[in-house]
Every structure is written in structure tokens, then in C-alpha cells.
Design a protein around this motif. Sequence first.
Motif, PDB file in Angstrom:
ATOM      1  N   THR A  97      72.651  61.528 -17.930  1.00 30.03           N
ATOM      2  CA  THR A  97      71.883  60.118 -17.945  1.00 30.03           C
ATOM      3  C   THR A  97      72.347  59.159 -19.123  1.00 30.03           C
ATOM      4  O   THR A  97      72.238  59.845 -20.346  1.00 30.03           O
ATOM      5  CB  THR A  97      70.470  60.151 -17.878  1.00 30.03           C
ATOM      6  N   GLU A  98      72.987  58.216 -18.557  1.00 26.62           N
ATOM      7  CA  GLU A  98      73.827  57.382 -19.796  1.00 26.62           C
ATOM      8  C   GLU A  98      72.763  56.080 -19.877  1.00 26.62           C
ATOM      9  O   GLU A  98      72.276  55.536 -18.816  1.00 26.62           O
ATOM     10  CB  GLU A  98      75.002  56.883 -19.500  1.00 26.62           C
ATOM     11  N   PHE A  99      72.740  56.084 -21.252  1.00 30.43           N
ATOM     12  CA  PHE A  99      71.689  54.678 -21.458  1.00 30.43           C
ATOM     13  C   PHE A  99      72.744  53.634 -22.172  1.00 30.43           C
ATOM     14  O   PHE A  99      73.551  53.951 -22.825  1.00 30.43           O
ATOM     15  CB  PHE A  99      70.492  54.871 -22.552  1.00 30.43           C
ATOM     16  N   ASN A 100      72.217  52.249 -22.201  1.00 31.93           N
ATOM     17  CA  ASN A 100      73.061  51.061 -22.739  1.00 31.93           C
ATOM     18  C   ASN A 100      72.892  51.298 -24.200  1.00 31.93           C
ATOM     19  O   ASN A 100      73.703  50.954 -24.905  1.00 31.93           O
ATOM     20  CB  ASN A 100      72.349  49.712 -22.232  1.00 31.93           C
ATOM     21  N   SER A 101      72.103  51.870 -24.681  1.00 33.00           N
ATOM     22  CA  SER A 101      71.794  51.886 -26.158  1.00 33.00           C
ATOM     23  C   SER A 101      70.995  52.969 -26.570  1.00 33.00           C
ATOM     24  O   SER A 101      70.287  53.430 -25.699  1.00 33.00           O
ATOM     25  CB  SER A 101      71.318  50.444 -26.755  1.00 33.00           C
ATOM     26  N   SER A 102      71.071  53.251 -27.782  1.00 36.00           N
ATOM     27  CA  SER A 102      70.053  54.357 -28.291  1.00 36.00           C
ATOM     28  C   SER A 102      68.653  53.892 -28.433  1.00 36.00           C
ATOM     29  O   SER A 102      67.675  54.900 -28.295  1.00 36.00           O
ATOM     30  CB  SER A 102      70.417  54.742 -29.747  1.00 36.00           C
ATOM     31  N   ASP A 136      67.270  51.912 -26.091  1.00 39.11           N
ATOM     32  CA  ASP A 136      66.627  52.111 -24.657  1.00 39.11           C
ATOM     33  C   ASP A 136      66.639  53.616 -24.453  1.00 39.11           C
ATOM     34  O   ASP A 136      65.625  54.092 -23.842  1.00 39.11           O
ATOM     35  CB  ASP A 136      67.969  51.574 -23.632  1.00 39.11           C
ATOM     36  N   LEU A 137      67.360  54.465 -24.936  1.00 38.02           N
ATOM     37  CA  LEU A 137      67.543  55.814 -24.631  1.00 38.02           C
ATOM     38  C   LEU A 137      66.100  56.359 -25.327  1.00 38.02           C
ATOM     39  O   LEU A 137      65.300  57.127 -24.594  1.00 38.02           O
ATOM     40  CB  LEU A 137      68.502  56.674 -25.355  1.00 38.02           C
ATOM     41  N   ASN A 138      65.820  56.111 -26.306  1.00 39.63           N
ATOM     42  CA  ASN A 138      64.491  56.483 -27.231  1.00 39.63           C
ATOM     43  C   ASN A 138      63.336  55.988 -26.413  1.00 39.63           C
ATOM     44  O   ASN A 138      62.420  56.792 -26.087  1.00 39.63           O
ATOM     45  CB  ASN A 138      64.615  55.790 -28.640  1.00 39.63           C
ATOM     46  N   GLU A 139      63.316  54.659 -25.895  1.00 38.90           N
ATOM     47  CA  GLU A 139      62.044  54.441 -25.326  1.00 38.90           C
ATOM     48  C   GLU A 139      61.855  55.007 -24.097  1.00 38.90           C
ATOM     49  O   GLU A 139      60.815  55.659 -23.589  1.00 38.90           O
ATOM     50  CB  GLU A 139      62.336  52.645 -24.794  1.00 38.90           C
ATOM     51  N   ASN A 140      62.998  55.216 -23.242  1.00 36.05           N
ATOM     52  CA  ASN A 140      62.609  55.797 -21.938  1.00 36.05           C
ATOM     53  C   ASN A 140      62.600  57.291 -21.969  1.00 36.05           C
ATOM     54  O   ASN A 140      61.784  57.809 -21.331  1.00 36.05           O
ATOM     55  CB  ASN A 140      63.910  55.676 -20.907  1.00 36.05           C
ATOM     56  N   PHE A 141      63.192  57.877 -22.940  1.00 36.01           N
ATOM     57  CA  PHE A 141      63.022  59.335 -23.259  1.00 36.01           C
ATOM     58  C   PHE A 141      61.733  59.511 -23.807  1.00 36.01           C
ATOM     59  O   PHE A 141      61.311  60.674 -23.224  1.00 36.01           O
ATOM     60  CB  PHE A 141      64.112  59.771 -24.240  1.00 36.01           C
ATOM     61  N   ALA A 142      61.257  58.915 -24.532  1.00 39.82           N
ATOM     62  CA  ALA A 142      59.681  59.171 -25.100  1.00 39.82           C
ATOM     63  C   ALA A 142      58.866  59.066 -23.987  1.00 39.82           C
ATOM     64  O   ALA A 142      57.816  59.898 -23.921  1.00 39.82           O
ATOM     65  CB  ALA A 142      59.572  58.013 -26.241  1.00 39.82           C
ATOM     66  N   GLU A 143      59.084  58.076 -23.219  1.00 39.48           N
ATOM     67  CA  GLU A 143      57.972  58.085 -22.116  1.00 39.48           C
ATOM     68  C   GLU A 143      58.032  59.304 -21.038  1.00 39.48           C
ATOM     69  O   GLU A 143      57.197  59.662 -20.507  1.00 39.48           O
ATOM     70  CB  GLU A 143      58.473  56.744 -21.233  1.00 39.48           C
ATOM     71  N   ARG A 144      59.523  59.648 -20.767  1.00 39.01           N
ATOM     72  CA  ARG A 144      59.690  60.759 -19.966  1.00 39.01           C
ATOM     73  C   ARG A 144      59.096  61.990 -20.480  1.00 39.01           C
ATOM     74  O   ARG A 144      58.420  62.813 -19.727  1.00 39.01           O
ATOM     75  CB  ARG A 144      61.167  60.917 -19.649  1.00 39.01           C
ATOM     76  N   VAL A 145      59.313  62.302 -21.796  1.00 39.51           N
ATOM     77  CA  VAL A 145      58.696  63.465 -22.354  1.00 39.51           C
ATOM     78  C   VAL A 145      57.198  63.511 -22.346  1.00 39.51           C
ATOM     79  O   VAL A 145      56.828  64.394 -22.220  1.00 39.51           O
ATOM     80  CB  VAL A 145      59.467  63.779 -23.930  1.00 39.51           C
ATOM     81  N   ALA A 146      56.694  62.532 -22.712  1.00 39.18           N
ATOM     82  CA  ALA A 146      55.371  62.215 -22.781  1.00 39.18           C
ATOM     83  C   ALA A 146      54.810  62.478 -21.335  1.00 39.18           C
ATOM     84  O   ALA A 146      53.663  63.288 -21.120  1.00 39.18           O
ATOM     85  CB  ALA A 146      54.745  60.965 -23.052  1.00 39.18           C
ATOM     86  N   VAL A 178      68.534  71.029 -16.591  1.00 32.99           N
ATOM     87  CA  VAL A 178      69.146  70.723 -17.874  1.00 32.99           C
ATOM     88  C   VAL A 178      69.510  69.189 -17.660  1.00 32.99           C
ATOM     89  O   VAL A 178      70.115  68.906 -16.845  1.00 32.99           O
ATOM     90  CB  VAL A 178      70.435  71.230 -18.681  1.00 32.99           C
ATOM     91  N   GLU A 179      69.209  68.269 -18.388  1.00 31.92           N
ATOM     92  CA  GLU A 179      69.479  66.902 -18.296  1.00 31.92           C
ATOM     93  C   GLU A 179      70.068  66.425 -19.945  1.00 31.92           C
ATOM     94  O   GLU A 179      69.314  66.708 -20.900  1.00 31.92           O
ATOM     95  CB  GLU A 179      68.456  66.045 -18.190  1.00 31.92           C
ATOM     96  N   VAL A 180      71.311  65.879 -19.809  1.00 33.53           N
ATOM     97  CA  VAL A 180      71.886  65.427 -20.979  1.00 33.53           C
ATOM     98  C   VAL A 180      71.573  63.896 -20.947  1.00 33.53           C
ATOM     99  O   VAL A 180      71.666  63.091 -19.828  1.00 33.53           O
ATOM    100  CB  VAL A 180      73.537  65.663 -21.157  1.00 33.53           C
ATOM    101  N   VAL A 181      70.927  63.351 -22.023  1.00 36.20           N
ATOM    102  CA  VAL A 181      70.703  61.937 -22.448  1.00 36.20           C
ATOM    103  C   VAL A 181      71.306  61.618 -23.559  1.00 36.20           C
ATOM    104  O   VAL A 181      71.466  61.949 -24.581  1.00 36.20           O
ATOM    105  CB  VAL A 181      69.307  61.566 -22.484  1.00 36.20           C
ATOM    106  N   TRP A 182      72.298  60.484 -23.101  1.00 43.58           N
ATOM    107  CA  TRP A 182      73.357  59.860 -24.131  1.00 43.58           C
ATOM    108  C   TRP A 182      73.256  58.514 -24.080  1.00 43.58           C
ATOM    109  O   TRP A 182      73.234  57.740 -23.060  1.00 43.58           O
ATOM    110  CB  TRP A 182      74.630  60.503 -23.678  1.00 43.58           C
ATOM    111  N   ALA A 183      73.770  58.002 -25.120  1.00 44.45           N
ATOM    112  CA  ALA A 183      74.163  56.531 -25.401  1.00 44.45           C
ATOM    113  C   ALA A 183      75.125  56.544 -26.318  1.00 44.45           C
ATOM    114  O   ALA A 183      75.327  57.230 -27.233  1.00 44.45           O
ATOM    115  CB  ALA A 183      72.802  55.813 -26.018  1.00 44.45           C
ATOM    116  N   ALA A 184      76.275  55.513 -26.193  1.00 40.54           N
ATOM    117  CA  ALA A 184      77.369  55.417 -26.909  1.00 40.54           C
ATOM    118  C   ALA A 184      76.716  54.938 -28.384  1.00 40.54           C
ATOM    119  O   ALA A 184      77.690  55.714 -29.432  1.00 40.54           O
ATOM    120  CB  ALA A 184      78.384  54.386 -26.545  1.00 40.54           C
ATOM    121  N   LYS A 185      76.097  54.153 -28.651  1.00 36.92           N
ATOM    122  CA  LYS A 185      75.406  53.747 -30.074  1.00 36.92           C
ATOM    123  C   LYS A 185      74.179  53.305 -29.735  1.00 36.92           C
ATOM    124  O   LYS A 185      73.500  53.089 -29.058  1.00 36.92           O
ATOM    125  CB  LYS A 185      76.639  52.766 -30.420  1.00 36.92           C
TER     126      LYS A 185
END
Length: 229
Positions: free
Chosen positions: A4-9, A11-21, A222-229
Motif C-alpha cells: 500500500t503506497e501513500f502520497n506522503s508519510s 497520510d501514511l501515519n494517519e491512515n496507518f494509526a487508524e488501521r492499527v487502532a 503481511v502488508e507493506v505500507v510505504w511513502a516516498a517521503k
Amino acid sequence: MQFTEFNSSNDLNENFAERVAGLLSAAIEKNGRASLVVSGGRTPLPFFQKLSQADIAWNKVAITLADERWVDKNHEASNTALVLNNLIQNKAADATFVELKTSEESAFGAEPSVEANLQKLSFPIDVLILGMGEDGHTASLFPCSEQIQQGLTSEEVCIAVQPTTAPHERMSLTLKSLLNSQQIFVHLVGESKKAVLDKALAGEQVSEMPIRAIVKQNNTPVEVVWAAK
């Protein structure tokens, strides 16, 4: 493996935190408690801070690290300090933190004490979050270490490790323990990490790049969550 690629870190952090919670809440609803295993380093700190504000029953969550350097928590290299200062805060201050570092002088020989501490967690791990080094190591399963084969094949919960390309003795969960999870995430930021991941996916030798043992198996999601920056 899901990527799963995100537009920015951010965006990643916000979405990932919600997913993990959400996953932790579901585990609490099902089992009455949840376990979260995280990794240290600088990359997850903004994510930790987002997750710490999630409105879940943190008093029913036990948290530990996938690996830890064998240093005191006031040492600059301590992952425990990073977790205590960035994740076990805000609403997540009610969570139980299970330390990998014990009072023994050396990690070697401390495995029984650490394993006893880890009994405070519920297995299988509900959510495991891993990072990855430029050499393809994950947790403290380093390809350069004498302990790599043991870490990949041991039936034990944890293993002491002495990498040759990084400082400090380490305590790491074994591959068996890491895969004893309901959901694994690999959290990566940066083009260089994507290149390392691509190299790992293109090869087969696990001892050369231990992350392969995570992303190229089919038993644990397994899910890889990634943002370029």
C-alpha cells in the motif's frame, strides 16, 4: 504480500494509526485484550504519536518491541525510550509496556528472563509492525550476525544477537515468534527502502536478506505500507 503506497508519510501515519487502532479494538472485543509489537528507529515516531491518541481501551493492550539494543533506557540508542516517550503517551498511557531489556549485564543468557516477561503478552500477536534495514534485516535478525540461522530456525521466543555491522548486543524475537501474528505490517519510508524491498522480493536466500522470511511467506498476512517521503 499486500503493498500500500501513500502520497506522503503524513497520510501514511494517519491512515496507518487508524488501521492499527481498529485491529486492536477488534481483538479486544473478541478476546478481552490485545497485543501490539512495534519496532524502534526514527521512522515510526510520528506514527506512534498519532496512534497514542486513538480512542480505544488501551488498558487492555500490551505492547512490546520486536527487538531492543541491550542498553539502559536512558541511553540514546534505547528503543524502549522511544516507545515510552512517543507511544505510551496520551490515551495510550494506559497500555502495559513489556520491556525486552532486563537487568542482566549481557543479552546472552538473558533469554529466559525476557521470555518470562513476554508471557504478559497474548499470542498470537494481534498486530506486529516491523521495519527494515538497508541490508534487509528486520527486528534484529541481521544477515551479518553469527546468530542469523538460529534466529531464523529456533523454536524459542527470543534470541540474543551481536551484529557485526551495528553496535550493541540485541535481543530479538525469533522468526517463529514474529510469524506467530494475526497481522504483520512492514512500515517503510523513502525510495531507498523501496529499492531494498524490491531486491528482497527478487531473490530467495533468506539468510542474505532476512526480510524475505516475512514478505515471501504465505501463512501470516503481511502488508507493506510505504511513502516516498
